[in-house]
Design an enzyme around this catalytic site. Structure first.
Site, PDB file in Angstrom:
ATOM      1  N   GLY A  25       0.835  -1.186   0.000  1.00  0.00           N
ATOM      2  CA  GLY A  25       0.000   0.000   0.000  1.00  0.00           C
ATOM      3  C   GLY A  25       0.876   1.244   0.000  1.00  0.00           C
ATOM      4  O   GLY A  25       2.030   1.195   0.456  1.00  0.00           O
ATOM      5  N   GLN A  28       3.072  10.020   1.241  1.00  0.00           N
ATOM      6  CA  GLN A  28       4.353   9.302   1.266  1.00  0.00           C
ATOM      7  C   GLN A  28       5.228   9.637   0.054  1.00  0.00           C
ATOM      8  O   GLN A  28       6.403   9.306   0.037  1.00  0.00           O
ATOM      9  CB  GLN A  28       4.119   7.787   1.323  1.00  0.00           C
ATOM     10  CG  GLN A  28       3.484   7.342   2.630  1.00  0.00           C
ATOM     11  CD  GLN A  28       3.320   5.831   2.668  1.00  0.00           C
ATOM     12  OE1 GLN A  28       2.330   5.307   2.172  1.00  0.00           O
ATOM     13  NE2 GLN A  28       4.308   5.131   3.220  1.00  0.00           N
ATOM     14  N   CYS A  32       5.759  -0.033   7.478  1.00  0.00           N
ATOM     15  CA  CYS A  32       5.407   1.100   6.623  1.00  0.00           C
ATOM     16  C   CYS A  32       6.621   1.463   5.784  1.00  0.00           C
ATOM     17  O   CYS A  32       7.735   1.508   6.315  1.00  0.00           O
ATOM     18  CB  CYS A  32       4.998   2.281   7.504  1.00  0.00           C
ATOM     19  SG  CYS A  32       4.527   3.744   6.566  1.00  0.00           S
ATOM     20  N   LEU A  33       6.409   1.712   4.498  1.00  0.00           N
ATOM     21  CA  LEU A  33       7.539   2.059   3.625  1.00  0.00           C
ATOM     22  C   LEU A  33       8.215   3.347   4.074  1.00  0.00           C
ATOM     23  O   LEU A  33       9.384   3.569   3.777  1.00  0.00           O
ATOM     24  CB  LEU A  33       7.073   2.181   2.168  1.00  0.00           C
ATOM     25  CG  LEU A  33       6.589   0.885   1.502  1.00  0.00           C
ATOM     26  CD1 LEU A  33       6.046   1.184   0.113  1.00  0.00           C
ATOM     27  CD2 LEU A  33       7.700  -0.159   1.442  1.00  0.00           C
ATOM     28  N   HIS A  35      -4.548   1.306   7.435  1.00  0.00           N
ATOM     29  CA  HIS A  35      -3.199   1.876   7.548  1.00  0.00           C
ATOM     30  C   HIS A  35      -3.021   3.015   6.532  1.00  0.00           C
ATOM     31  O   HIS A  35      -2.529   4.095   6.881  1.00  0.00           O
ATOM     32  CB  HIS A  35      -2.162   0.765   7.327  1.00  0.00           C
ATOM     33  CG  HIS A  35      -0.747   1.236   7.324  1.00  0.00           C
ATOM     34  ND1 HIS A  35       0.160   0.882   8.304  1.00  0.00           N
ATOM     35  CD2 HIS A  35      -0.069   2.022   6.463  1.00  0.00           C
ATOM     36  CE1 HIS A  35       1.328   1.446   8.031  1.00  0.00           C
ATOM     37  NE2 HIS A  35       1.223   2.141   6.912  1.00  0.00           N
ATOM     38  N   GLU A  36      -3.426   2.771   5.288  1.00  0.00           N
ATOM     39  CA  GLU A  36      -3.258   3.784   4.239  1.00  0.00           C
ATOM     40  C   GLU A  36      -4.184   4.972   4.478  1.00  0.00           C
ATOM     41  O   GLU A  36      -3.806   6.124   4.251  1.00  0.00           O
ATOM     42  CB  GLU A  36      -3.506   3.184   2.851  1.00  0.00           C
ATOM     43  CG  GLU A  36      -2.568   2.037   2.475  1.00  0.00           C
ATOM     44  CD  GLU A  36      -1.101   2.351   2.704  1.00  0.00           C
ATOM     45  OE1 GLU A  36      -0.695   3.517   2.534  1.00  0.00           O
ATOM     46  OE2 GLU A  36      -0.354   1.431   3.063  1.00  0.00           O
ATOM     47  N   HIS A  50      -2.724   7.459   6.748  1.00  0.00           N
ATOM     48  CA  HIS A  50      -1.744   8.364   6.128  1.00  0.00           C
ATOM     49  C   HIS A  50      -2.415   9.631   5.605  1.00  0.00           C
ATOM     50  O   HIS A  50      -1.834  10.716   5.650  1.00  0.00           O
ATOM     51  CB  HIS A  50      -1.039   7.673   4.953  1.00  0.00           C
ATOM     52  CG  HIS A  50       0.133   6.820   5.354  1.00  0.00           C
ATOM     53  ND1 HIS A  50       1.240   7.321   5.996  1.00  0.00           N
ATOM     54  CD2 HIS A  50       0.375   5.493   5.175  1.00  0.00           C
ATOM     55  CE1 HIS A  50       2.116   6.342   6.193  1.00  0.00           C
ATOM     56  NE2 HIS A  50       1.612   5.217   5.716  1.00  0.00           N
TER      57      HIS A  50
HETATM   58 NI    NI Z   1       2.517   3.316   5.753  1.00  0.00          NI
END
Ligand code: NI
Length: 191
Positions: free
Chosen positions: A45, A50, A103-104, A145-146, A149
């Site tokens: 995701g 991000q 998380c990236l 989660h997304e 963000h």
């Molecule tokens: Ni994340």
């Protein structure tokens, strides 16, 4: 095009996002770039903040997880990747579950996070068509989660103060750009 992923400490991860008024070339390009960027980083995701953007958009592709999923869960999974524009979570189950998240934007950190086990989400898909989805299991987890963000919330905000304290040094290293990731990253420190 693969975009650099903003890391923990970058103000864009905490800034408010804005609803998208209509589909245009700029938005189409953003979505295509986000999908490329997510795939390149082996992520499941990715949300617009991000990559330093403020549109209310995230993308999801849980195919890397499907191998480990029981058949009953795979049965209800929509075609991947998925695009969520102007999403709103309208229902959350009272039942919650704990699951390990990463998380990236926060490389090398995995923590257990408690979230509702099912949600309903209303959104526009990549063709700007209104959709409504009721999901559970891993897809519900990734979507929440997304979605966070887009609200400037990171999964670190949902763990205990004690756990955050334990991660302090690692987080400092990430914010200083001292943590290596296997994909292009960028960190801009607020002035
Ligand atoms: Ni994340």
């Amino acid at each position: 095009m693969i975009l650099p992923i903003r890391l923990f400490g970058d103000p864009s991860l905490r800034e408010p996002t804005h609803r998208v008024a209509h589909m245009n070339e700029r938005l189409e390009t953003l979505i295509a770039d986000m999908i490329d960027t997510m795939h390149n980083a082996n992520g499941i995701g990715l949300a617009a903040p991000q990559v330093g953007r403020s549109e209310r958009v995230f993308v999801v592709d849980i195919r890397p997880l499907l191998e480990s999923m029981p058949d009953r869960e795979i049965a209800g999974v929509p075609h991947q990747p998925m695009v969520f524009i102007n999403p709103a979570i309208t229902v959350e189950s009272e039942e919650e579950e704990e699951y390990e998240e990463g998380c990236l934007s926060i490389p090398d950190i995995l923590e257990d996070v408690v979230r509702p086990s099912m949600v309903r989400i209303e959104y526009l898909d990549g063709s700007f068509t209104p959709r409504q989805l009721e999901v559970g299991d891993l897809l519900a987890r990734v979507i929440q989660h997304e979605y966070d963000h887009l609200e400037g919330v990171l999964f670190l905000d949902r763990i205990s103060a004690f756990r955050r304290q334990m991660l302090k040094r690692k987080l400092r290293d990430i914010a200083r750009g001292e943590t290596a990731a296997e994909y292009p990253t960028e960190v801009n420190i607020a002035a």
